[in-house]
Design a protein around this motif. Structure first.
Motif, short mmCIF file in Angstrom:
data_model
loop_
_atom_site.label_atom_id
_atom_site.label_comp_id
_atom_site.label_asym_id
_atom_site.label_seq_id
_atom_site.Cartn_x
_atom_site.Cartn_y
_atom_site.Cartn_z
N SER A 153 -41.42 2.15 -43.85
CA SER A 153 -42.05 1.03 -43.39
C SER A 153 -41.24 -0.32 -43.32
N GLY A 154 -40.81 -0.36 -44.61
CA GLY A 154 -40.12 -1.66 -44.65
C GLY A 154 -38.94 -1.91 -43.89
N ALA A 155 -38.07 -0.66 -43.65
CA ALA A 155 -36.95 -0.94 -42.57
C ALA A 155 -37.31 -1.06 -41.25
N MET A 156 -38.41 -0.50 -41.08
CA MET A 156 -38.73 -0.39 -39.54
C MET A 156 -39.37 -1.97 -39.27
N ALA A 157 -40.03 -2.53 -40.04
CA ALA A 157 -40.32 -3.93 -39.62
C ALA A 157 -39.10 -4.75 -39.23
N VAL A 158 -38.13 -4.60 -40.17
CA VAL A 158 -36.93 -5.54 -40.02
C VAL A 158 -36.25 -4.93 -38.58
N ALA A 159 -36.00 -3.72 -38.50
CA ALA A 159 -35.22 -3.05 -37.19
C ALA A 159 -35.83 -3.27 -36.38
N SER A 160 -37.30 -3.47 -36.24
CA SER A 160 -38.10 -3.69 -35.08
C SER A 160 -37.54 -5.31 -34.37
N ASP A 161 -37.36 -6.09 -35.28
CA ASP A 161 -37.25 -7.56 -35.41
C ASP A 161 -35.92 -7.81 -34.50
N LEU A 162 -34.76 -7.00 -35.16
CA LEU A 162 -33.42 -7.24 -34.99
C LEU A 162 -32.85 -6.92 -33.58
N VAL A 163 -33.42 -6.11 -32.80
CA VAL A 163 -32.73 -5.66 -31.56
C VAL A 163 -33.81 -5.95 -30.60
N ALA A 164 -34.87 -5.05 -30.62
CA ALA A 164 -36.06 -5.12 -29.93
C ALA A 164 -36.86 -6.37 -29.58
N GLY A 165 -36.71 -7.07 -30.98
CA GLY A 165 -37.15 -8.57 -31.03
C GLY A 165 -36.41 -9.32 -30.31
N GLU A 166 -34.92 -9.40 -30.54
CA GLU A 166 -34.26 -10.07 -29.66
C GLU A 166 -34.26 -9.85 -28.13
N LYS A 167 -34.50 -8.81 -27.61
CA LYS A 167 -34.68 -8.52 -26.43
C LYS A 167 -35.87 -9.33 -25.93
N GLU A 168 -36.95 -9.01 -26.46
CA GLU A 168 -38.33 -9.40 -26.26
C GLU A 168 -38.13 -11.14 -26.35
N ARG A 169 -37.54 -11.77 -27.33
CA ARG A 169 -37.63 -13.18 -27.01
C ARG A 169 -36.27 -13.81 -26.18
N LYS A 170 -35.69 -12.79 -25.60
CA LYS A 170 -34.29 -13.30 -24.73
C LYS A 170 -33.41 -13.99 -25.45
N THR A 171 -32.95 -13.54 -26.59
CA THR A 171 -31.78 -14.12 -27.42
C THR A 171 -30.77 -13.14 -27.36
N LEU A 172 -30.99 -11.94 -26.98
CA LEU A 172 -29.92 -11.16 -27.11
C LEU A 172 -28.66 -11.46 -26.19
N GLU A 173 -28.81 -11.86 -24.95
CA GLU A 173 -27.77 -12.25 -24.09
C GLU A 173 -26.90 -13.31 -24.62
N THR A 174 -27.49 -14.40 -25.05
CA THR A 174 -26.78 -15.43 -25.83
C THR A 174 -25.68 -14.78 -26.85
N LEU A 175 -26.38 -13.89 -27.39
CA LEU A 175 -25.31 -13.19 -28.59
C LEU A 175 -24.18 -12.52 -27.90
N LEU A 176 -24.45 -11.84 -26.99
CA LEU A 176 -23.53 -11.00 -26.19
C LEU A 176 -22.46 -11.90 -25.64
N VAL A 177 -22.61 -12.99 -25.06
CA VAL A 177 -21.63 -13.83 -24.49
C VAL A 177 -20.89 -14.47 -25.50
N CYS A 178 -21.38 -14.42 -26.91
CA CYS A 178 -20.29 -15.00 -27.85
C CYS A 178 -19.08 -14.31 -27.81
#
Lengths: 665, 255
Positions: A201-226
């Motif tokens: 459950s601890g890892a799940m909260a973090v993992a959810s935020d790190l990629v799915a969360g980035e997709k949801e908040r539309k920050t992933l694209e910015t990271l990928l163009v770096c």
């Protein structure tokens, strides 16, 4: 690839996570608070509650139908119980008992034994389900016990026998287990389960935020163009999940340890001299690192695959369930770590934990556990890197690709949604109608289930939608060479699958009566041919028509491979038997492969029939001469037989693959 | 500069059929020039921008960013490219300065240079007081300023803006527009995509019309006007769409 950029990603993720109050709360503060509250709070509450109940006492109505000095003695002693009130039984007492104003009705009766000896009985009517009732029974039992001792001693003295005769035989315990072992046994069963769950459950909260969360908040694209490689991003994020998972395990372990120690010392249990040897603590931590790596990698893959955090949550649920079931093995008595068990993730850690706690682990088991989990976690990391590099997954269901919906062709019958609806309806029919028919008359019920629940609806649907059964169900004669190969595939497969069922039996022992129920299928008729017809031939035809013929068409839009897998899963679920899920799943995969490869359902029908027939033959002729050399006992196949079986299987499957490869023209 | 050569991007759909999001597209953009990729929603603009910024890899064809081929040298392409879109999110739990520094470090810019650039740019954009604030407390206009600084922290030669003003209020959109003009002044190569005709009219030196993944026209507003005989960009756009062979086929199929 440079590790320093992964570190930049890692540092930033950690900074963000530590600023997220939710994450801090769920993975650090909650375990710190939870266990003390749970253990200390609950135990003190319980002991207080017990005192309250004792103080409350009880009112008991008494009938003394003996009226002699023995019954008088019993009553006299009963009166000494604190806070208890006694009243003579009147006709109103029953009413009072129903209204709970009187909590017990006690009557004293006597009788004579064959050798004319008077014996007495104290009959107590009370409500055991209530806390008060239980207290009442305990107090009266203790009181009557002491009265009995007095009576026994008096009687013995009358005939001039020493009361010591009552102690002529006694048992005295010499417990050689150390206090560490005692505690270890207790903690070894709950702790691994709790730890695996909190880790997840601890890892799940973090993992959810790190990629799915980035997709949801539309920050992933910015990271990928770096100018940072995707693998560097994955590694950085991955390290952040592991770190949090381990912090979580560590905090849990410490908090749990202190709470339990405190509770034990409070409840007066001997704790002096019990200390966790620091090396077993370290060993457990060392075993948890690979598990944290594995769990983190799986969660990272899921998070990358999910479009948003909600979707991630829906994948996390089943993962949690599976891990829960695996971790629960530590609760089962008698299950111990073996080399084979040490290969199964989660189960191995749970059992290793248990073994370390009672100081009975072997270093081989430790190494296999750590090694196999590490290998799996490397595979999982590799998978998450692959997923992260796949643009179709990373941007699944995004803008452009969703446009295709515009020119979607009209819905036909065969789409996954209808497939699932059909499956659910069939399951419901099987569960209610099928089992009702089978309890009435097993053999007729089975025939009816196959023909009326499994086969008939398929034919009706095809008729209603004016579809050609021959074409849809792949009712096409296979090549003779394929038919020849099928027995060489199906018989070894049946052996392997049934041995697998045996292995599962070792991990999750079948419930009592399970095997009897299974074998009742094979003995329903004295005529083996009839049994073969009902248990092997009929299911071979009807179930194949439903699954490989009909249902597979619904999932074809996912591609052939995936549709085979999905149908195999439905096939396994259809058997309504958790113990056979994995064996049936594997069988379903094989049958799907045979059908798709050859384009003919006859092959899988034949294979299915042989598989079921094999079980009938083994259970019927298991003790006869010609089959006995292959078996360990009447059901289990010798492990040595499996090696040539696997070889034959592999060769036959390879040849099948070859003969079904379309010739290039 | 940007040079797009016969770029194709296929998406395989669930039923196995192939959807061409970008279909044999070629065009270029020079340094000191603002080029606008104009098309309706779903025309293939975002796919094109994502290929150019190496998020997607092309099915065939290629493109060069500042002389680096995006197939052969994607990391060099990323170093030379600044990317900004209208709907990019930010990390809310970071402070503005931390956010910009994070991306600077990912681009491999030395720390002191990052510091220096943040100082210069924040003066220029009048956002010095935002630097120590957490992003979650910023307004959308303030956030967009932070995004601007983020996109140029590594001083790229080529700037790509994907629908940069979509979803923004007028004042914030004006900031972006003036930033795009500023890029041109500093001799950067600018490519921006939009579906808003007016924005293209106002900003672009050259307009590249994209429709259903294909480039229909490429030229300055003036030259497009003379070619079509229309004055209004809306009419010019419709003219090209109606005259594209592809569209005729589709219409024929539908009736």
């Amino acid at each position: 690839m440079s590790f320093s950029k992964s570190l930049v990603v890692y540092r930033k993720e950690m900074m963000e996570l530590f600023r997220d109050k939710r994450t801090i709360f769920s993975s650090i503060l909650l375990p710190i608070i939870l266990y003390p509250v749970l253990f200390i709070g609950l135990t003190s509450l319980m002991s207080r509650q017990t005192k309250v109940i004792e103080k409350e006492g009880a009112t008991i109505a008494i009938v003394d139908s003996v009226q002699n000095d023995v019954s008088a003695l019993i009553l006299k002693n009963l009166m000494t119980i604190n806070n208890f009130q006694f009243m003579p039984y009147t006709p109103e007492s029953d009413k009072l008992y129903e209204d709970k104003d009187v909590q017990g009705i006690l009557s004293i009766t006597d009788s004579l034994t064959i050798d004319q000896f008077a014996v007495y009985k104290v009959n107590l009517q009370f409500d055991k389900s209530s806390d008060q009732g239980e207290m009442l029974f305990r107090k009266i039992q203790n009181n009557v016990d002491s009265t009995r001792t007095i009576l026994q001693e008096e009687s013995l003295q009358k005939v001039q026998i020493s009361p010591m005769i009552l102690k002529i035989l006694d048992i005295i315990q010499f417990d050689t287990s150390s206090s560490q072992k005692k505690m270890g046994k207790m903690m070894g069963s709950i702790l691994p389960y709790l730890l695996v769950m909190t880790l997840l459950s601890g890892a799940m909260a973090v993992a959810s935020d790190l990629v799915a969360g980035e997709k949801e908040r539309k920050t992933l694209e910015t990271l990928l163009v770096c100018s940072v490689h995707r693998n560097e991003i994955v590694i950085g994020k991955y390290m952040a999940i592991i770190t949090f998972a381990l912090i979580n395990v560590f905090v849990n372990l410490i908090s749990l340890y202190f709470s339990i120690s405190y509770t034990f010392s409070r409840s007066g249990m001997e704790l002096a001299g019990i200390s966790f040897p620091i090396n077993s603590m370290l060993l457990i931590l060392a075993a948890f690192v690979p598990l944290a790596m594995l769990v983190s990698a799986i969660l990272l893959s899921l998070s990358t695959f999910s479009r948003n955090m909600k979707e991630f949550g829906s994948y996390g649920g089943p993962l949690m369930m599976v891990s829960m079931m695996l971790a629960m093995v530590s609760f089962l008595p008698g299950v111990e770590l073996s080399n084979a068990m040490a290969l199964i993730p989660v189960i191995n850690i749970a059992l290793l934990f248990k073994a370390v706690m009672i100081d009975e682990y072997t270093i081989t088991h430790f190494l296999i556990t750590v090694g196999s989990t590490l290998l799996l976690s490397f595979a999982a990391i590799w998978a998450s890197i692959r997923i992260f590099n796949s643009e179709s997954v990373l941007f699944r269901g995004d803008d452009e690709s969703s446009l295709k919906n515009v020119k979607k062709d009209k819905r036909n019958l065969f789409n996954p949604y209808y497939g699932m609806v059909y499956m659910v309806l069939a399951l419901v029919a099987l569960y209610y109608l099928g089992s009702a028919m089978q309890t009435k008359d097993l053999s007729r019920g089975l025939v009816n289930t196959q023909l009326l629940i499994i086969l008939l609806p398929v034919l009706l649907v095809l008729r209603i939608f004016k579809l050609k059964p021959k074409e849809i169900l792949r009712l096409k004669a296979p090549k003779p060479v394929e038919m020849v190969l099928i027995p060489f595939i199906a018989i070894p497969a049946a052996m392997i699958v049934s041995s697998l069922a045996g292995l599962i039996n070792q991990i999750y022992p079948f419930p009592p009566g399970y095997l009897e129920k299974m074998s009742s299928l094979f003995t329903m008729s004295d005529n083996t041919w009839i049994v073969l017809l009902i248990v092997a031939v009929l299911p071979g035809i009807c179930e194949e028509i439903l699954f490989r013929g009909f249902l597979m068409r619904f999932f074809e839009q996912y591609g052939t491979k995936l549709s085979v897998v999905i149908v195999a899963m439905l096939f396994a679920a259809f058997h309504l038997d958790p113990f056979r899920f994995i064996p049936v799943l594997l069988l379903g995969l094989l049958l799907g492969y045979l059908t798709v490869r050859s384009g003919s359902i006859i092959n899988s029908m034949l294979s299915h029939t042989i598989n079921n027939g094999f079980a009938v033959v083994v259970s019927t002729y298991g003790t006869s001469m010609w089959i006995k050399p292959l078996l360990m006992d009447s059901e289990t196949i010798k492990p040595l037989v499996l090696i040539p079986a696997a070889a034959i299987f592999a060769v036959a499957l390879y040849m099948f693959h070859k003969v079904t490869t379309p010739k290039e023209t | 500069m940007i040079k797009v050569m016969n770029l194709v991007k296929d998406f395989t759909q669930k039923d196995g059929s192939v959807y061409k999001a970008v279909n044999d597209a070629s065009f270029d953009a020079q340094d000191g020039e603002i080029v606008c990729l104009l098309g309706v929603n779903g025309a293939g603009k975002t796919t094109m921008m994502r290929i150019l910024s190496t998020i997607f890899s092309p099915t065939s064809g290629t493109a060069e960013i500042n002389g680096y081929d995006l197939r052969k040298d994607p990391s060099k392409v990323r170093e030379n490219l600044g990317f900004l879109s209208g709907d990019t999110g930010l990390y809310n739990r970071l402070r503005s300065r931390e956010f910009i520094t994070y991306f600077g470090e990912l681009y491999g810019v030395p720390r002191d240079v990052i510091k220096q650039r943040i100082k210069e740019m924040s003066q220029l954009l009048d956002m010095e007081d935002l630097l120590e604030k957490k992003i979650e407390f910023l307004s959308s206009g303030m956030k967009q300023k932070v995004s601007i600084v983020r996109s140029i922290i590594h001083d790229p030669q080529v700037m790509i803006f994907d629908e940069p003003t979509s979803g923004l209020d007028i004042l914030t959109a004006r900031n972006i527009v003036s930033f795009i003009r500023d890029c041109k002044q500093r001799n950067k190569c600018v490519l921006f995509s939009t579906h808003i005709m007016r924005e293209a009219e106002r900003l672009a030196d050259r307009i590249v019309l994209i429709h259903k993944g294909k480039i229909l026209a490429n030229g300055s507003l003036e030259s497009l006007r003379t070619q079509t005989g229309q004055t209004d960009l809306d009419d010019i756009f419709v003219h090209y769409v109606n005259h594209s062979t592809d569209e005729k086929e589709v219409l024929a199929n539908e009736f």
